[in-house]
Design an enzyme around this catalytic site. Sequence first.
Site, PDB file in Angstrom:
ATOM      1  CD  GLU A 125      -3.069  -0.681   0.093  1.00  0.00           C
ATOM      2  OE1 GLU A 125      -3.103  -0.391  -1.130  1.00  0.00           O
ATOM      3  OE2 GLU A 125      -3.638  -1.679   0.566  1.00  0.00           O
ATOM      4  CG  HIS A 126      -0.141   4.781   0.739  1.00  0.00           C
ATOM      5  ND1 HIS A 126      -0.614   5.976   0.275  1.00  0.00           N
ATOM      6  CD2 HIS A 126      -1.150   4.218   1.453  1.00  0.00           C
ATOM      7  CE1 HIS A 126      -1.866   6.146   0.712  1.00  0.00           C
ATOM      8  NE2 HIS A 126      -2.221   5.095   1.425  1.00  0.00           N
TER       9      HIS A 126
ATOM     10  CG  ASP B 238       0.317   2.956  -6.400  1.00  0.00           C
ATOM     11  OD1 ASP B 238       0.553   3.792  -5.489  1.00  0.00           O
ATOM     12  OD2 ASP B 238      -0.815   2.840  -6.923  1.00  0.00           O
TER      13      ASP B 238
ATOM     14  N   GLY C  79     -16.578   4.809  -2.249  1.00  0.00           N
ATOM     15  CA  GLY C  79     -15.923   5.244  -1.009  1.00  0.00           C
ATOM     16  C   GLY C  79     -15.450   4.084  -0.151  1.00  0.00           C
TER      17      GLY C  79
ATOM     18  N   GLY D 213     -12.965   2.138  -0.905  1.00  0.00           N
ATOM     19  CA  GLY D 213     -11.556   1.837  -1.181  1.00  0.00           C
ATOM     20  C   GLY D 213     -11.401   0.680  -2.160  1.00  0.00           C
TER      21      GLY D 213
ATOM     22  CB  SER E  89     -10.270   1.039  -7.333  1.00  0.00           C
ATOM     23  OG  SER E  89      -9.202   1.101  -6.468  1.00  0.00           O
TER      24      SER E  89
ATOM     25  CD  GLU F 244      -8.710   8.935  -9.461  1.00  0.00           C
ATOM     26  OE1 GLU F 244      -9.280   8.147 -10.227  1.00  0.00           O
ATOM     27  OE2 GLU F 244      -9.194   9.330  -8.383  1.00  0.00           O
TER      28      GLU F 244
ATOM     29  CG  ASP G 235      -6.478   2.033  -7.303  1.00  0.00           C
ATOM     30  OD1 ASP G 235      -5.800   1.182  -6.700  1.00  0.00           O
ATOM     31  OD2 ASP G 235      -6.859   3.091  -6.786  1.00  0.00           O
TER      32      ASP G 235
HETATM   33  C1  GLA Z   1      -5.342   4.537  -3.829  1.00  0.00           C
HETATM   34  C2  GLA Z   1      -4.581   4.950  -5.091  1.00  0.00           C
HETATM   35  C3  GLA Z   1      -3.561   3.897  -5.496  1.00  0.00           C
HETATM   36  C4  GLA Z   1      -2.672   3.510  -4.332  1.00  0.00           C
HETATM   37  C5  GLA Z   1      -3.504   3.221  -3.075  1.00  0.00           C
HETATM   38  C6  GLA Z   1      -2.645   3.015  -1.859  1.00  0.00           C
HETATM   39  O1  GLA Z   1      -6.125   3.413  -4.087  1.00  0.00           O
HETATM   40  O2  GLA Z   1      -5.468   5.176  -6.153  1.00  0.00           O
HETATM   41  O3  GLA Z   1      -2.800   4.351  -6.581  1.00  0.00           O
HETATM   42  O4  GLA Z   1      -1.712   4.493  -4.085  1.00  0.00           O
HETATM   43  O5  GLA Z   1      -4.425   4.263  -2.797  1.00  0.00           O
HETATM   44  O6  GLA Z   1      -1.885   1.889  -1.997  1.00  0.00           O
END
Ligand code: GLA
Length: 385
Positions: free
Chosen positions: A34-35, A37, A121, A123, A125, A159, A171
């Site tokens: 997570e975080h 990419d 909302g 998470g 995507s 985006e 995503d």
């Molecule tokens: C959101 C962003 C992704 C990624 C995640 C965290 O979903 O769209 O690109 O950074 O947060 O992993």
Amino acid sequence: MMTKDQIGFRYQKVFGEKATYIVRSPGRINIIGEHTDYNEGFVLPTAIDKGVYVAVAKRDDDLVRLYAESFEELFEVKLSDVEALPEGWQNYVLGVVGELRERGYELGGFNLYLDGDIPVGAGLSSSAAVECATGFALNVLFDLAIDRIAIALIGQQAEHKYAGVQCGIMDQFASAMSRAGQVIKLDCRDLSFSYKPLELGDYTILLLNTNVNHSLASSAYNERRKSCERSVGLVQGKFQDVISLRDVTLTMLEECVERIDNEAYIKSKFVLEENQRVEKACEFLENGNLDMLGSLLYEAHTGLSNEYEVSCVELDFLVEYVKQFPEVLGARMMGGGFGGCTINLVHKSFEDLLIERLVPVYKERFGLSLTAIKVVPSNGTEVLL
Ligand code: GLA
């Protein structure tokens, strides 16, 4: 799942003629990573069996007419006037249109109907799914011959420029490229990837949706990204070859960042560790070492909550609560954070029981309903024939 006929029927009701193409783009989960990419790191996502549906047909004029079922709202703009709106669902579609035009693709007027069953909302995507569905639909409608990865990249730019979130590529890539029953190990540095079977034996993946979506999410997301960039800048002062956190080691962080910008140091250290967790998770998946995979999820959550600071009380509560059950091997918040879902690795025989136990406890604690989503790893974007 919605059917092609349902979507086609509703398109016809709104626009008074038949749709030419109907496209489905899924939402996604992420096992771990997570975080990472937008820091040129690794992620391990796959699509789920909930998606966005887009139906399209050409028009004879130069109008773009959009209809979103969940808002029951029709929107119209001239193709040449397409630009970002201050807010709204339209931006995810318009962003793709704008990006295609920017790249010189010839579009004409079209009607587009939008519906879906991804909780917004959560998470999962839904916005990337709208972008990919739009990209694929316009690709076939106007014969643009754009490949899947390029469509994902166009969605990501939409985006950034139309929705104002400086997201990474995870995503859109997962929505466009996933294969049923597999996860994608994606290297976000060069977009090289491989599929890995998601074989969990007696275990399964369960999402628990907090049903909260804290409003600061997108600005906090962009701030996290900036913290990471500050670290890269500081490290570059001494190590000129460094391009992103991917090139940075813990020693470099300690040497160049820790004492100067502690905030950036803590955030970046998390990213380095999270990348290592993706590597380990792949090993554990391959060896069927699910206990260790579960521990990694718990460990990642601790980092996301205490160091990266993208969790919230509701997510923390859910992760803490499931720790008491040996049938749950691991859990963590998933996605950007500040609400949305936790991802849980749960024994199949315990799944329903867990939901039964948790729903009233969560309700009592937060006055909110908790929704459980059973995950089926699914194919990426498809044109429904
Ligand atoms: C959101 C962003 C992704 C990624 C995640 C965290 O979903 O769209 O690109 O950074 O947060 O992993």
